[in-house]
Design a protein around this motif. Structure first.
Motif, PDB file in Angstrom:
ATOM      1  N   ARG A 171       0.832  -1.205   0.000  1.00  0.00           N
ATOM      2  CA  ARG A 171       0.000   0.000   0.000  1.00  0.00           C
ATOM      3  C   ARG A 171       0.864   1.252   0.000  1.00  0.00           C
ATOM      4  O   ARG A 171       1.968   1.268   0.554  1.00  0.00           O
ATOM      5  CB  ARG A 171      -0.937  -0.009   1.213  1.00  0.00           C
ATOM      6  N   TRP A 174      -1.205   7.781   1.467  1.00  0.00           N
ATOM      7  CA  TRP A 174      -2.275   8.689   1.075  1.00  0.00           C
ATOM      8  C   TRP A 174      -2.632   8.591  -0.405  1.00  0.00           C
ATOM      9  O   TRP A 174      -3.744   8.969  -0.812  1.00  0.00           O
ATOM     10  CB  TRP A 174      -1.909  10.127   1.425  1.00  0.00           C
ATOM     11  N   GLU A 176      -3.387   6.019  -1.908  1.00  0.00           N
ATOM     12  CA  GLU A 176      -4.477   5.051  -2.023  1.00  0.00           C
ATOM     13  C   GLU A 176      -5.845   5.732  -2.076  1.00  0.00           C
ATOM     14  O   GLU A 176      -6.809   5.168  -2.583  1.00  0.00           O
ATOM     15  CB  GLU A 176      -4.446   4.079  -0.838  1.00  0.00           C
ATOM     16  N   ARG A 177      -5.929   6.955  -1.547  1.00  0.00           N
ATOM     17  CA  ARG A 177      -7.220   7.658  -1.528  1.00  0.00           C
ATOM     18  C   ARG A 177      -7.634   8.133  -2.913  1.00  0.00           C
ATOM     19  O   ARG A 177      -8.832   8.287  -3.188  1.00  0.00           O
ATOM     20  CB  ARG A 177      -7.153   8.870  -0.607  1.00  0.00           C
ATOM     21  N   TRP A 178      -6.656   8.409  -3.772  1.00  0.00           N
ATOM     22  CA  TRP A 178      -6.948   9.073  -5.026  1.00  0.00           C
ATOM     23  C   TRP A 178      -6.628   8.241  -6.268  1.00  0.00           C
ATOM     24  O   TRP A 178      -7.360   8.290  -7.248  1.00  0.00           O
ATOM     25  CB  TRP A 178      -6.168  10.399  -5.110  1.00  0.00           C
ATOM     26  N   HIS A 184      -5.033  -1.802  -5.077  1.00  0.00           N
ATOM     27  CA  HIS A 184      -6.390  -1.712  -5.623  1.00  0.00           C
ATOM     28  C   HIS A 184      -6.569  -2.662  -6.808  1.00  0.00           C
ATOM     29  O   HIS A 184      -7.611  -3.308  -6.946  1.00  0.00           O
ATOM     30  CB  HIS A 184      -6.680  -0.286  -6.095  1.00  0.00           C
ATOM     31  N   ASN A 199     -13.239  -2.213  -8.222  1.00  0.00           N
ATOM     32  CA  ASN A 199     -12.072  -1.384  -8.564  1.00  0.00           C
ATOM     33  C   ASN A 199     -11.821  -1.343 -10.077  1.00  0.00           C
ATOM     34  O   ASN A 199     -10.793  -1.815 -10.569  1.00  0.00           O
ATOM     35  CB  ASN A 199     -10.825  -1.885  -7.827  1.00  0.00           C
ATOM     36  N   ILE A 206     -11.124   7.304  -7.398  1.00  0.00           N
ATOM     37  CA  ILE A 206     -12.272   8.048  -6.871  1.00  0.00           C
ATOM     38  C   ILE A 206     -13.579   7.631  -7.541  1.00  0.00           C
ATOM     39  O   ILE A 206     -14.642   7.717  -6.927  1.00  0.00           O
ATOM     40  CB  ILE A 206     -12.075   9.572  -7.020  1.00  0.00           C
ATOM     41  N   LYS A 209     -15.074   4.791  -5.663  1.00  0.00           N
ATOM     42  CA  LYS A 209     -15.596   5.240  -4.377  1.00  0.00           C
ATOM     43  C   LYS A 209     -16.894   6.032  -4.553  1.00  0.00           C
ATOM     44  O   LYS A 209     -17.803   5.938  -3.725  1.00  0.00           O
ATOM     45  CB  LYS A 209     -14.536   6.073  -3.650  1.00  0.00           C
ATOM     46  N   ALA A 216     -11.324  -2.502  -0.697  1.00  0.00           N
ATOM     47  CA  ALA A 216      -9.928  -2.522  -0.263  1.00  0.00           C
ATOM     48  C   ALA A 216      -9.403  -3.952  -0.253  1.00  0.00           C
ATOM     49  O   ALA A 216     -10.168  -4.915  -0.154  1.00  0.00           O
ATOM     50  CB  ALA A 216      -9.806  -1.905   1.127  1.00  0.00           C
TER      51      ALA A 216
END
Length: 413
Positions: A171, A174, A176-178, A184, A199, A206, A209, A216
């Motif tokens: 991983r 941060w 991973e958020r975008w 993923h 995914n 995004i 999401k 995840a």
């Protein structure tokens, strides 16, 4: 020709670097037969790239010239970035839809058919996928994104997706958020129940999401598809899912079901044939079934086919049509015979003899018009002599290799 295709030599370098890293780290994710099949699938995609790309380019160009609603700003960075985000959004919906319907899944399934996951898996593409996903990009023409800009951004988007096919990157905090990361995308290639159809993003996570398809990585991934292709023949695996659908269409008594099963959700079957089992993923990996004495021959064949593919890639625009077709025939026949070798097919010896004899004849005749093609003659002649030696040594037919997971793991170690 798009950036993703031109980057093919870079992909080969990165695959070699991953192999070197694996040798040093002791974590093995490659098998010769599987990685070779993935790369030969990319070769088939290269051969079909130009004609299938016209299905996208022609209507896109027409809509841009005659029906665009805006003049997209491409003279500043913001215009390019905004267009890139829209290209990625269109990719998300194209990708998601390819997973959802029987006919479309057949075009995309080859990409998921590998039971391994490494950088070579990124090259295992559905050769006919472009024939099905092109309509999803046409809204960009209506918005006024110029064709050269769109082709460039789509190439960059597809090139980004190469590096996320690896098990060696954990991983990334941060990011991973975008962004779509290897973590993923490992989920996306999993056949675990909780990972199926998750995914779908290309660069930005995004979209998953926002639209409810994010998952995840929270359990070990089992790679591949629930209806395994059970072949290392890149040409056969292109049609694997469609052949299952065709068998159901022929078997069902309902005329309506014969038509609608192609457009139904992925996995839907007519009620009167659902009792006939489809292939199921077993405990063992599908493993190559060929004698260890054929390993060198397989590697040589693999290198030759990829060399011809690179020649096709960089010379096809300047070559005459007959020269491109000749290279295409030599490449496809080599790809098919290599698949037969890995599968341990009883047809390999005869098919390979015919392929080499035809290649010698065609290269000799074509060399009368294009002398450089005579350089292929000693290559095919050496292959023919090598094959004869292997046949005398009874290296063909093939010996079966173990498919038990424990034995496979031991072999890898």
């Amino acid at each position: 020709m798009n950036i993703a295709v031109l980057a093919f030599p870079l992909y080969i370098v990165l695959i070699l670097l991953e192999l070197l890293y694996e040798r040093a780290s002791g974590k093995h994710t490659y098998r010769l037969a599987d990685a070779s099949t993935s790369m030969q699938t990319a070769v088939l995609r290269v051969l079909l790239e130009a004609p299938l790309r016209l299905l996208l380019i022609v209507p896109y160009a027409w809509l841009y010239e005659h029906a665009r609603l805006l003049n997209w700003p491409v003279d500043n960075l913001f215009g390019w970035l905004a267009a890139f985000v829209l290209v990625d959004l269109c990719f998300y919906w194209a990708h998601r839809t390819l997973h959802r319907y029987n006919l479309l899944w057949g075009a995309h399934q080859p990409h998921h058919s590998s039971e391994d996951f490494n950088l070579s898996t990124a090259l295992r593409k559905g050769a006919f996928q472009t024939a099905f996903d092109w309509p999803f990009y046409l809204p960009l023409a209506l918005l006024g994104v110029p064709l050269p800009v769109f082709i460039t951004l789509l190439g960059l988007q597809l090139t980004y997706q190469f590096w996320i096919h690896t098990q060696h990157i954990d991983r990334l905090g941060w990011l991973e958020r975008w962004l779509v990361t290897p973590s993923h995308h490992r989920v996306h290639h999993g056949q675990n129940d909780r990972y199926i159809d998750r995914n779908h993003g290309g660069v930005l996570i995004i979209w998953d999401k926002l639209f409810g398809t994010f998952q995840a990585e929270d359990e070990p991934v089992r790679y591949g598809v629930t209806t395994p292709v059970n072949t290392f023949d890149p040409l056969r695996l292109q049609f694997s899912w469609w052949l299952l659908l065709w068998a159901d269409a022929c078997a069902t008594q309902s005329a309506w079901d014969k038509l609608r099963l192609w457009w139904m959700p992925t996995g839907w079957r007519p009620a009167d044939v659902a009792h006939t089992p489809w292939p199921k993923m077993g405990e063992g990996l599908y493993q190559a079934r060929f004698s260890a004495r054929l390993w060198g021959y397989a590697l040589a064949q693999f290198l030759l086919v990829n060399g011809l593919a690179l020649a096709f890639l960089f010379a096809s625009r300047e070559a005459a049509v007959w020269q491109a077709l000749l290279l295409g025939v030599l490449i496809v026949s080599g790809v098919v015979c290599l698949g037969l070798l890995f599968d341990g097919s009883a047809r390999f010896a005869s098919a390979e003899r015919w392929r080499l004899q035809l290649a010698l004849l065609v290269s000799a005749l074509a060399g009368l018009l294009t002398p450089w093609l005579w350089a292929l003659l000693p290559v095919f002649l050496l292959q023919r002599l090598w094959l004869a030696v292997l046949l005398r040594q009874n290296a063909v037919p093939a010996e079966e290799m173990p498919t038990d997971r424990a034995k496979v793991a031991a072999n890898r170690a």
